[in-house]
Each structure stands twice: as C-alpha cells, then as structure tokens.
Design a protein around this motif. Sequence first.
Motif, PDB file in Angstrom:
ATOM      1  N   HIS A 115       0.872  -1.177   0.000  1.00 23.92           N
ATOM      2  CA  HIS A 115       0.000   0.000   0.000  1.00 23.92           C
ATOM      3  C   HIS A 115       0.909   1.227   0.000  1.00 23.92           C
ATOM      4  CE1 HIS A 115      -2.882   2.888   2.041  1.00 23.92           C
ATOM      5  NE2 HIS A 115      -3.525   2.509   0.952  1.00 23.92           N
ATOM      6  N   VAL A 116       0.791   2.078  -0.991  1.00 25.03           N
ATOM      7  CA  VAL A 116       1.727   3.183  -1.189  1.00 25.03           C
ATOM      8  C   VAL A 116       1.694   4.181  -0.027  1.00 25.03           C
ATOM      9  CG1 VAL A 116       2.302   5.146  -2.678  1.00 25.03           C
ATOM     10  CG2 VAL A 116       1.807   2.921  -3.687  1.00 25.03           C
ATOM     11  N   ALA A 117       0.525   4.540   0.466  1.00 25.08           N
ATOM     12  CA  ALA A 117       0.432   5.553   1.520  1.00 25.08           C
ATOM     13  C   ALA A 117       0.976   5.055   2.854  1.00 25.08           C
ATOM     14  CB  ALA A 117      -1.009   6.021   1.686  1.00 25.08           C
ATOM     15  N   SER A 118       0.595   3.860   3.259  1.00 26.92           N
ATOM     16  CA  SER A 118       0.973   3.358   4.585  1.00 26.92           C
ATOM     17  C   SER A 118       2.206   2.457   4.558  1.00 26.92           C
ATOM     18  CB  SER A 118      -0.189   2.569   5.196  1.00 26.92           C
ATOM     19  OG  SER A 118      -0.407   1.379   4.464  1.00 26.92           O
ATOM     20  N   ARG A 119       2.598   2.002   3.386  1.00 22.54           N
ATOM     21  CA  ARG A 119       3.713   1.060   3.183  1.00 22.54           C
ATOM     22  C   ARG A 119       3.441  -0.299   3.856  1.00 22.54           C
ATOM     23  NH1 ARG A 119       4.686   5.501   1.152  1.00 22.54           N
ATOM     24  NH2 ARG A 119       6.749   6.257   0.603  1.00 22.54           N
ATOM     25  N   ARG A 120       2.166  -0.594   4.103  1.00 26.06           N
ATOM     26  CA  ARG A 120       1.829  -1.913   4.645  1.00 26.06           C
ATOM     27  C   ARG A 120       1.930  -2.933   3.533  1.00 26.06           C
ATOM     28  NH1 ARG A 120      -3.108  -1.639   8.657  1.00 26.06           N
ATOM     29  NH2 ARG A 120      -2.621  -3.854   8.723  1.00 26.06           N
ATOM     30  N   VAL A 121       2.417  -4.108   3.893  1.00 28.23           N
ATOM     31  CA  VAL A 121       2.734  -5.148   2.909  1.00 28.23           C
ATOM     32  C   VAL A 121       1.898  -6.383   3.174  1.00 28.23           C
ATOM     33  CG1 VAL A 121       4.572  -6.653   2.060  1.00 28.23           C
ATOM     34  CG2 VAL A 121       5.086  -4.292   2.654  1.00 28.23           C
ATOM     35  N   PHE A 122       1.462  -6.998   2.074  1.00 29.67           N
ATOM     36  CA  PHE A 122       0.799  -8.301   2.131  1.00 29.67           C
ATOM     37  C   PHE A 122       1.522  -9.211   1.149  1.00 29.67           C
ATOM     38  CE2 PHE A 122      -2.301 -11.298   0.357  1.00 29.67           C
ATOM     39  CZ  PHE A 122      -2.641 -11.979   1.513  1.00 29.67           C
ATOM     40  N   VAL A 123       1.940 -10.389   1.633  1.00 32.02           N
ATOM     41  CA  VAL A 123       2.624 -11.359   0.782  1.00 32.02           C
ATOM     42  C   VAL A 123       1.824 -12.651   0.800  1.00 32.02           C
ATOM     43  CG1 VAL A 123       4.782 -12.581   0.308  1.00 32.02           C
ATOM     44  CG2 VAL A 123       4.854 -10.341   1.400  1.00 32.02           C
ATOM     45  N   THR A 124       1.560 -13.188  -0.373  1.00 32.88           N
ATOM     46  CA  THR A 124       0.790 -14.422  -0.486  1.00 32.88           C
ATOM     47  C   THR A 124       1.649 -15.622  -0.115  1.00 32.88           C
ATOM     48  OG1 THR A 124       1.412 -14.840  -2.779  1.00 32.88           O
ATOM     49  CG2 THR A 124      -0.497 -13.413  -2.398  1.00 32.88           C
ATOM     50  N   GLU A 125       1.006 -16.772   0.041  1.00 32.55           N
ATOM     51  CA  GLU A 125       1.765 -18.008   0.229  1.00 32.55           C
ATOM     52  C   GLU A 125       2.519 -18.316  -1.053  1.00 32.55           C
ATOM     53  OE1 GLU A 125      -0.094 -21.484   1.741  1.00 32.55           O
ATOM     54  OE2 GLU A 125      -1.223 -20.374   3.257  1.00 32.55           O
ATOM     55  N   SER A 126       3.629 -18.996  -0.895  1.00 26.36           N
ATOM     56  CA  SER A 126       4.464 -19.297  -2.057  1.00 26.36           C
ATOM     57  C   SER A 126       3.956 -20.510  -2.819  1.00 26.36           C
ATOM     58  CB  SER A 126       5.903 -19.548  -1.605  1.00 26.36           C
ATOM     59  OG  SER A 126       5.965 -20.669  -0.752  1.00 26.36           O
ATOM     60  N   CYS A 127       4.476 -20.657  -4.030  1.00 31.63           N
ATOM     61  CA  CYS A 127       4.114 -21.789  -4.875  1.00 31.63           C
ATOM     62  C   CYS A 127       5.227 -22.019  -5.888  1.00 31.63           C
ATOM     63  CB  CYS A 127       2.772 -21.522  -5.520  1.00 31.63           C
ATOM     64  SG  CYS A 127       2.690 -21.406  -7.271  1.00 31.63           S
ATOM     65  N   PRO A 128       5.428 -23.271  -6.315  1.00 33.09           N
ATOM     66  CA  PRO A 128       6.525 -23.554  -7.249  1.00 33.09           C
ATOM     67  C   PRO A 128       6.224 -23.187  -8.703  1.00 33.09           C
ATOM     68  CG  PRO A 128       5.446 -25.585  -6.645  1.00 33.09           C
ATOM     69  CD  PRO A 128       4.801 -24.503  -5.832  1.00 33.09           C
ATOM     70  N   LYS A 129       4.979 -23.228  -9.106  1.00 36.58           N
ATOM     71  CA  LYS A 129       4.625 -22.939 -10.498  1.00 36.58           C
ATOM     72  C   LYS A 129       3.365 -22.079 -10.531  1.00 36.58           C
ATOM     73  CE  LYS A 129       6.694 -27.101 -12.332  1.00 36.58           C
ATOM     74  NZ  LYS A 129       6.516 -28.381 -12.957  1.00 36.58           N
ATOM     75  N   PRO A 130       3.528 -20.766 -10.517  1.00 37.62           N
ATOM     76  CA  PRO A 130       2.340 -19.906 -10.501  1.00 37.62           C
ATOM     77  C   PRO A 130       1.625 -19.894 -11.845  1.00 37.62           C
ATOM     78  CG  PRO A 130       4.331 -18.586 -10.582  1.00 37.62           C
ATOM     79  CD  PRO A 130       4.758 -20.013 -10.469  1.00 37.62           C
ATOM     80  N   ASP A 131       0.471 -20.549 -11.887  1.00 38.62           N
ATOM     81  CA  ASP A 131      -0.328 -20.548 -13.111  1.00 38.62           C
ATOM     82  C   ASP A 131      -1.463 -19.535 -12.950  1.00 38.62           C
ATOM     83  OD1 ASP A 131      -2.029 -21.780 -11.308  1.00 38.62           O
ATOM     84  OD2 ASP A 131      -2.111 -23.691 -12.373  1.00 38.62           O
ATOM     85  N   ALA A 132      -2.290 -19.415 -13.961  1.00 40.56           N
ATOM     86  CA  ALA A 132      -3.366 -18.415 -13.970  1.00 40.56           C
ATOM     87  C   ALA A 132      -4.333 -18.614 -12.799  1.00 40.56           C
ATOM     88  CB  ALA A 132      -4.121 -18.463 -15.294  1.00 40.56           C
ATOM     89  N   ALA A 133      -4.656 -19.853 -12.476  1.00 40.61           N
ATOM     90  CA  ALA A 133      -5.594 -20.119 -11.376  1.00 40.61           C
ATOM     91  C   ALA A 133      -4.994 -19.692 -10.039  1.00 40.61           C
ATOM     92  CB  ALA A 133      -5.950 -21.603 -11.344  1.00 40.61           C
TER      93      ALA A 133
END
Length: 176
Positions: free
Chosen positions: A66-84
């Motif tokens: 978030h640009v204003a607050s610089r709060r970060v959200f990171v998703t869980e990782s995955c080995p092969k990010p596909d469209a789904a």
Amino acid sequence: IKPPSRGTVRNILKEHKLDPGPDRGPDSWSEFLKRHAETLWQCDFLSKRIWTKYGPRQYFALVFIHVASRRVFVTESCPKPDAAWVQQQAEVFVKHAEEVNLPVGQVLRDRDSKFSKSFDGVFKARQITVKRIAFRAPNMQAYVERWVQSLQQECLDWFIVFGKRHFDHLIDEYVK
C-alpha cells in the motif's frame, strides 16, 4: 546500421516545428502517486531457489504494498504460478485489504506474463483499476521493488531455505 539517438530525433522534430514528446497529462508521476496514494497498491512477484526433497526448486510469492501506509501483504508461495493460482492470490489479497480496512482503488503491476486476465478480472469485478506499468520502467513500481530487494538482502540471502513452509515462515516473520 545504428539508429539515430533520441536527441537527434528530438532536434529534427523541433527543426520542423513538431512537438518532440507525447502529451504527458496534467502532472508528473510523483504528483500522480501523491494524488492516489491512499488507494494505490503496487504488486510484483518475488522468487527464491529453495531446497525441497526433490532438490532445489524456484518458488514464487506475490507481494502487494500500500503506497500511503507502506503496509505489505505477501501471499503463500508456490513452485509454479499458473493463472488459477494468480487469480486466487488476487482474491486473497482483496479479502485481506477489506479485513485491515485499507481501500483498494488502483493496482499497479508490471507486464509479467504470469499476470493473467483472470487476475485483472478479480479487480475489475470490484471496480478496481488495474494499471500495467511501461516496459522496462521499474521506477514506476519503486515501492514494491525496493521492498522485495530489502527482503532478499536483509533476510532471504542469510538462509538456506528448506521447503515451502520455511520460505513462507521467513517471509511472514520479515513482514511482521
């Protein structure tokens, strides 16, 4: 044959009384960021080679800042990010933003082929604008690019990461 430089082209256009640059709009990029900071998010992928029971594998996660607050959200990782997977991460992000009461009006993303139409569709369905940045313009994503670089240099480069759970744990601890 080497093409003419940008300066040469600009000078030729000026000689013929032609405008050398596109209409860039009413303000600068800095002013755009200030005007939209409260509802503007930037997103990008981060990746790391981690050790699994099958040997070293590249794992990916999706970072939103978030640009204003610089709060970060990171998703869980995955080995092969596909469209789904990418679409699912967009839905998880929107839900998270609602839970922490941070508005999402615009999402800036690069032109990575991993971003699918379904990723953009998650936001468009909620009247959130998705803006793709220009080619080879990482400064348009400076906040998220710098955060990913900090994560790499201050945390991930100091560990041999063993598996997905370890990778996700390191990222979660760094975010906290």
